[in-house]
Design a protein around this motif. Structure first.
Motif, short mmCIF file in Angstrom:
data_model
loop_
_atom_site.label_atom_id
_atom_site.label_comp_id
_atom_site.label_asym_id
_atom_site.label_seq_id
_atom_site.Cartn_x
_atom_site.Cartn_y
_atom_site.Cartn_z
N ARG A 198 -4.16 -1.69 -7.57
CA ARG A 198 -2.72 -1.47 -7.65
C ARG A 198 -2.08 -1.64 -6.27
NH1 ARG A 198 -1.69 1.39 -12.50
NH2 ARG A 198 0.35 0.43 -12.31
N PHE A 199 -0.76 -1.77 -6.30
CA PHE A 199 0.02 -1.91 -5.06
C PHE A 199 1.18 -0.93 -5.11
CE2 PHE A 199 -2.49 -5.61 -5.48
CZ PHE A 199 -2.81 -5.99 -4.18
N PRO A 200 0.91 0.36 -4.82
CA PRO A 200 1.94 1.38 -4.99
C PRO A 200 3.16 1.05 -4.14
CG PRO A 200 0.12 2.23 -3.67
CD PRO A 200 -0.32 0.92 -4.23
N THR A 201 4.34 1.18 -4.75
CA THR A 201 5.58 0.74 -4.13
C THR A 201 6.62 1.86 -4.19
OG1 THR A 201 5.05 -1.54 -4.73
CG2 THR A 201 7.35 -1.07 -4.22
N ASN A 202 7.22 2.13 -3.04
CA ASN A 202 8.19 3.22 -2.94
C ASN A 202 9.52 2.79 -3.55
OD1 ASN A 202 10.07 5.22 -1.91
ND2 ASN A 202 8.55 5.72 -0.35
N ASN A 232 2.39 -3.63 0.09
CA ASN A 232 1.31 -4.56 0.42
C ASN A 232 -0.03 -3.88 0.69
OD1 ASN A 232 2.04 -3.43 2.81
ND2 ASN A 232 2.60 -5.33 3.84
N GLU A 233 -0.15 -2.61 0.28
CA GLU A 233 -1.43 -1.91 0.44
C GLU A 233 -2.15 -1.86 -0.91
OE1 GLU A 233 -0.87 1.72 3.22
OE2 GLU A 233 1.15 1.14 2.60
N GLN A 234 -3.29 -2.54 -0.98
CA GLN A 234 -4.03 -2.60 -2.24
C GLN A 234 -4.91 -1.37 -2.38
OE1 GLN A 234 -5.89 -6.38 -3.20
NE2 GLN A 234 -7.63 -5.36 -4.15
N MET A 235 -4.74 -0.64 -3.48
CA MET A 235 -5.49 0.60 -3.70
C MET A 235 -5.75 0.83 -5.17
SD MET A 235 -3.12 3.22 -1.57
CE MET A 235 -3.46 3.57 0.13
N GLU A 239 -8.50 5.46 -4.67
CA GLU A 239 -8.15 5.31 -3.25
C GLU A 239 -6.80 5.96 -2.93
OE1 GLU A 239 -10.61 1.24 -2.20
OE2 GLU A 239 -8.74 1.08 -3.32
N MET A 240 -5.85 5.87 -3.89
CA MET A 240 -4.56 6.55 -3.69
C MET A 240 -4.78 8.07 -3.62
SD MET A 240 -1.84 4.72 -6.22
CE MET A 240 -2.44 3.26 -7.00
N ALA A 241 -5.61 8.58 -4.52
CA ALA A 241 -5.87 10.02 -4.56
C ALA A 241 -6.51 10.48 -3.24
CB ALA A 241 -6.76 10.37 -5.74
N ASN A 271 -5.94 -6.97 -11.59
CA ASN A 271 -5.24 -7.10 -10.32
C ASN A 271 -4.06 -8.05 -10.47
OD1 ASN A 271 -4.27 -7.50 -7.76
ND2 ASN A 271 -6.25 -7.95 -6.81
N ALA A 272 -2.88 -7.48 -10.64
CA ALA A 272 -1.67 -8.28 -10.85
C ALA A 272 -0.83 -8.35 -9.57
CB ALA A 272 -0.84 -7.70 -12.00
N GLN A 273 -1.51 -8.53 -8.43
CA GLN A 273 -0.81 -8.59 -7.14
C GLN A 273 0.32 -9.63 -7.16
OE1 GLN A 273 -3.23 -9.69 -3.76
NE2 GLN A 273 -1.60 -9.27 -2.30
#
Length: 313
Positions: A198-202, A232-235, A239-241, A271-273
């Motif tokens: 995932r690419f968490p986005t604010n 742009n951080e792949q996690m 990894e987010m947790a 992975n849908a980057q």
């Protein structure tokens, strides 16, 4: 006294939601006259509009005459879409088509918020020109919504974005922040997905992109079509947790990475980057580092603030 009302007008649908609130705030703080509409949680702050009621939608668009409409409202929970396909299609497709027509009728620039889930996740990163192939009904309804918007309004824009987080009212509001309880309660082990990239986005960053896109369009009518924006951080969720635990000096040894693909719920792309170079080349964009953004978002939900005050302040 004369109150100075900004002359640029923006209408935001789904203004009560996680993204909509951020979009409303971003425009308002940058000298736009912003009106937000919502449904169940609308009043008193926002206009109450049922987007499935075409007369109500016509009325607010014609009364307010917005220059820009940012369409954030959607059923965005994949498992809910699978269980309520007709209702989801009404909101994600039919209401979007109608709003696109109304926007065209008053010459408003419509930004339709879409998703990275229009892609199957087998061949990232994805450019705007890549052929979509959604794996789940949510992705399919959002892709149909994209097509309906562009068919009914050739000057509209589609903005595809990935998983969002930000200043939530409840932890369940975001698939990222919902993990916080599992992170905080370290007395029991928690399985965390370590398969999907995932690419968490604010939401603040997406809001800034919407405003920059709108302002660019005011100067240049060729700004339209499909765009991508993403952190742009792949996690993975695991990894987010771990990053969340680290941000709050919490243990993470109870978090268990699960590397198999999930078997329950709607199918998810691996992975849908999204490739964001098209917006970047227009000079549009904003990215908050995940650790900084998540700390700001989750701080109010920290259970044991007392001894941690010394760590942070």
């Amino acid at each position: 006294e004369d109150v100075d009302i900004p002359s640029r007008r923006v209408l935001i649908t789904g203004a009560t939601g996680l993204l909509g609130r951020a979009v409303f705030k971003e425009f308002r703080e940058n000298n736009w006259n912003a009106v937000g509409c919502g449904y169940r949680r609308a009043q008193p702050r926002f206009e109450q509009v049922n987007l499935l009621d075409s007369i109500a939608v016509h009325d607010i668009v014609h009364d307010f005459q917005p220059h820009v409409i940012v369409h954030c409202a959607a059923e965005r929970r994949p498992d809910v879409v699978e269980s309520q396909p007709d209702a989801a299609s009404q909101l994600n497709v039919a209401a979007s088509a109608n709003l696109a027509k109304e926007a065209a009728g008053v010459g408003a620039f419509l930004i339709y918020i879409s998703t990275d889930y229009v892609f199957d996740g087998t061949n990232p990163p994805y450019k705007e020109t890549d052929v979509p192939n959604p794996l789940n009904l949510y992705g399919k309804t959002k892709l149909e919504g994209e097509k309906a918007v562009l068919e009914n309004n050739e000057g509209a824009a589609v903005l595809r974005i990935p998983v969002l987080y930000g200043e939530v009212e409840r932890l369940e509001e975001s698939a990222v922040t919902v993990m916080f309880d599992k992170v905080q309660f370290s007395n029991k082990s928690a399985n965390m997905d370590h398969w999907q990239q995932r690419f968490p986005t604010n939401v603040k960053d997406v809001a800034a992109v919407c405003r920059q896109l709108a302002e660019k369009r005011m100067l240049d009518p060729s700004v339209k079509g499909t765009f991508h924006w993403s952190g742009n951080e792949q996690m993975t969720k695991y990894e987010m947790a771990c990053a969340i635990a680290d941000a709050f000096n919490l243990p993470s040894s109870h978090l268990r990475p699960i590397t198999d693909s999930p078997v329950v719920g709607a199918l998810r792309p691996r992975n849908a980057q999204l490739d964001c170079s098209k917006l970047e080349m227009l000079g549009i964009g904003q990215r908050t580092p995940f650790r900084a953004g998540i700390k700001e978002s989750l701080w109010p939900f920290l259970v044991d603030k007392r001894w941690r005050q010394t760590v942070f302040h």
